[in-house]
Design a protein around this motif. Structure first.
Motif, PDB file in Angstrom:
ATOM      1  N   LEU A  47       0.831  -1.207   0.000  1.00 47.74           N
ATOM      2  CA  LEU A  47       0.000   0.000   0.000  1.00 47.74           C
ATOM      3  C   LEU A  47       0.867   1.259   0.000  1.00 47.74           C
ATOM      4  O   LEU A  47       0.622   2.195  -0.762  1.00 47.74           O
ATOM      5  N   LYS A  48       1.879   1.270   0.840  1.00 44.31           N
ATOM      6  CA  LYS A  48       2.792   2.416   0.886  1.00 44.31           C
ATOM      7  C   LYS A  48       3.528   2.565  -0.440  1.00 44.31           C
ATOM      8  O   LYS A  48       3.683   3.690  -0.956  1.00 44.31           O
ATOM      9  N   PRO A  70       1.331  10.944  -2.797  1.00 41.75           N
ATOM     10  CA  PRO A  70       2.029  11.025  -1.504  1.00 41.75           C
ATOM     11  C   PRO A  70       1.421  12.020  -0.521  1.00 41.75           C
ATOM     12  O   PRO A  70       1.569  11.861   0.693  1.00 41.75           O
ATOM     13  N   ASP A  71       0.750  13.034  -1.012  1.00 43.51           N
ATOM     14  CA  ASP A  71       0.192  14.057  -0.131  1.00 43.51           C
ATOM     15  C   ASP A  71      -1.300  13.881   0.134  1.00 43.51           C
ATOM     16  O   ASP A  71      -1.905  14.681   0.850  1.00 43.51           O
ATOM     17  N   GLY A  72      -1.880  12.861  -0.441  1.00 46.45           N
ATOM     18  CA  GLY A  72      -3.308  12.633  -0.287  1.00 46.45           C
ATOM     19  C   GLY A  72      -3.646  11.851   0.968  1.00 46.45           C
ATOM     20  O   GLY A  72      -2.771  11.389   1.702  1.00 46.45           O
ATOM     21  N   THR A  73      -4.930  11.680   1.199  1.00 46.48           N
ATOM     22  CA  THR A  73      -5.389  10.965   2.385  1.00 46.48           C
ATOM     23  C   THR A  73      -5.611   9.476   2.122  1.00 46.48           C
ATOM     24  O   THR A  73      -5.803   8.706   3.059  1.00 46.48           O
ATOM     25  N   GLY A  74      -5.582   9.078   0.860  1.00 48.40           N
ATOM     26  CA  GLY A  74      -5.793   7.677   0.521  1.00 48.40           C
ATOM     27  C   GLY A  74      -4.617   6.805   0.916  1.00 48.40           C
ATOM     28  O   GLY A  74      -3.494   7.289   1.125  1.00 48.40           O
ATOM     29  N   LYS A  75      -4.865   5.506   1.005  1.00 43.98           N
ATOM     30  CA  LYS A  75      -3.825   4.570   1.413  1.00 43.98           C
ATOM     31  C   LYS A  75      -3.037   4.007   0.230  1.00 43.98           C
ATOM     32  O   LYS A  75      -2.039   3.318   0.426  1.00 43.98           O
ATOM     33  N   LEU A  86      -4.746  -4.684  -3.110  1.00 41.84           N
ATOM     34  CA  LEU A  86      -3.491  -4.696  -2.379  1.00 41.84           C
ATOM     35  C   LEU A  86      -3.628  -5.123  -0.930  1.00 41.84           C
ATOM     36  O   LEU A  86      -2.741  -5.783  -0.376  1.00 41.84           O
ATOM     37  N   PHE A  87      -4.730  -4.737  -0.279  1.00 47.87           N
ATOM     38  CA  PHE A  87      -4.833  -5.048   1.153  1.00 47.87           C
ATOM     39  C   PHE A  87      -5.305  -6.474   1.415  1.00 47.87           C
ATOM     40  O   PHE A  87      -5.463  -6.881   2.561  1.00 47.87           O
ATOM     41  N   HIS A  88      -5.494  -7.246   0.353  1.00 48.43           N
ATOM     42  CA  HIS A  88      -5.763  -8.668   0.527  1.00 48.43           C
ATOM     43  C   HIS A  88      -4.441  -9.436   0.417  1.00 48.43           C
ATOM     44  O   HIS A  88      -3.609  -9.348   1.307  1.00 48.43           O
ATOM     45  N   GLY A  89      -4.248 -10.189  -0.655  1.00 52.34           N
ATOM     46  CA  GLY A  89      -3.071 -11.043  -0.790  1.00 52.34           C
ATOM     47  C   GLY A  89      -1.733 -10.350  -0.614  1.00 52.34           C
ATOM     48  O   GLY A  89      -0.920 -10.761   0.232  1.00 52.34           O
TER      49      GLY A  89
END
Length: 240
Positions: A47-48, A70-75, A86-89
Motif C-alpha cells: 500500500l505504501k 504522496p500528499d493525499g489521504t488515501g492509502k 493490495l490489502f488482501h493477498g
C-alpha cells in the motif's frame, strides 16, 4: 511443500530490494488451486509502495498502478485500475514475510512439481531474473504469466513464458507483428478481434474453465489465439 521465498534481491526494473514468495495452496475461484507467486518490495508494504509510486520496482510502468498520491489521504495510488486488491493477498504476504514466516526454498522446482503456477499473482515477472521462473517451472504442469514490460530497460521479458499485456489495440497489433501472444483488457465483448478469444475463466465466457485447467496463458511457446477479457475488479471503473 511449504510457502517459501524463491528470490530475494534487486529488482531488474530499478534495483530496489524485492522478494518473491511462492504460496503452494490457493482457494482463488478464478485460477483454481495453483502455486501463487507474489513479487513485492522487501522494504515497505504494498500500500505504501503504491501511494508513493515506489511500486515501480515490481510493476514497472504499468498504467494500472494509478497515480502516486504522496500528499493525499488515501492509502494507495489514485485511480488505480489494477484488479489486484493490495490489502488482501499482497499485504498479507508482506506481513508474513516480515514476521519471518517464509524461509528460502531449497529445491525451487519441488514447490511446483506436477502443479500449475501463476507467475506474478501480484507484480510483473520481468522484474525477476527469468532463471528463477525456469527453475520453478522445471517440473510443473504449466503456468500463467503476463508482463507489461515489453520495452522496459533491464526487464527480463520472456515472451515464451509470459503473455504481453496490451493496454490498447495498437499495442496488441505491435506484439502480434512480432508473433507474440497478448492478453488484452477490453471494455466490451464487441471489442474482441478475430484472432482473440474471451478468457474462458471470465464471466462473459461463461466461466467455462479455471486457469489451472485452461492453460492458454503460457506465452508464445504455444500456438493459440490471444486472450481478451472485459475489464473487471475494483479498478474497472478507471479503465477506458
Amino acid at each position: 511443500m511449504q510457502n517459501s521465498i524463491i528470490y530475494q534481491g534487486p529488482s531488474l526494473l530499478d534495483g530496489s530490494p524485492i522478494v518473491v514468495v511462492a504460496l503452494v495452496k490457493s482457494s482463488n475461484k478464478k485460477t483454481g488451486d495453483m502455486v501463487q507467486t507474489y513479487i513485492i518490495r522487501a522494504d515497505m508494504d504494498p500500500l505504501k509502495a503504491s501511494k508513493y509510486g515506489l511500486d515501480f520496482a515490481v510493476c514497472g510502468d504499468c498504467k494500472h498502478r494509478g497515480e502516486a498520491d504522496p500528499d493525499g489521504t488515501g492509502k494507495q495510488a489514485k485511480k488505480r485500475s489494477c484488479y489486484v486488491t493490495l490489502f488482501h493477498g499482497p499485504l498479507q504476504v508482506y506481513k508474513s514475510f516480515k514476521k519471518g514466516n517464509y524461509k528460502p526454498a531449497g529445491d525451487i522446482s519441488g514447490l511446483a512439481r506436477g502443479r500449475m503456477v501463476r507467475l506474478g499473482t501480484y507484480g510483473d515477472p520481468a522484474a525477476v531474473p527469468s532463471h528463477i521462473w525456469d527453475a520453478l517451472l522445471k517440473d510443473s504442469a504449466g503456468h500463467t504469466g503476463y508482463t507489461h514490460q515489453n520495452n522496459a530497460p533491464g526487464a527480463d521479458v520472456r515472451p515464451d513464458l509470459t503473455m504481453i499485456s496490451a493496454d490498447s489495440l495498437q499495442d496488441a497489433k505491435i506484439a502480434w507483428q512480432s508473433k507474440r501472444r497478448t492478453f488484452r483488457i477490453i471494455t466490451a465483448v464487441s471489442d474482441k478481434q478475430s484472432n482473440e478469444i474471451l478468457c474462458p475463466a471470465s464471466e462473459e465466457a461463461g466461466r467455462k474453465a479455471q486457469c489451472n485447467t485452461c492453460k492458454l496463458c503460457m506465452g508464445s511457446h504455444q500456438t493459440a489465439p490471444s486472450i481478451a477479457i472485459v475489464a473487471h475488479g475494483n479498478g474497472a471503473a478507471y479503465i477506458n
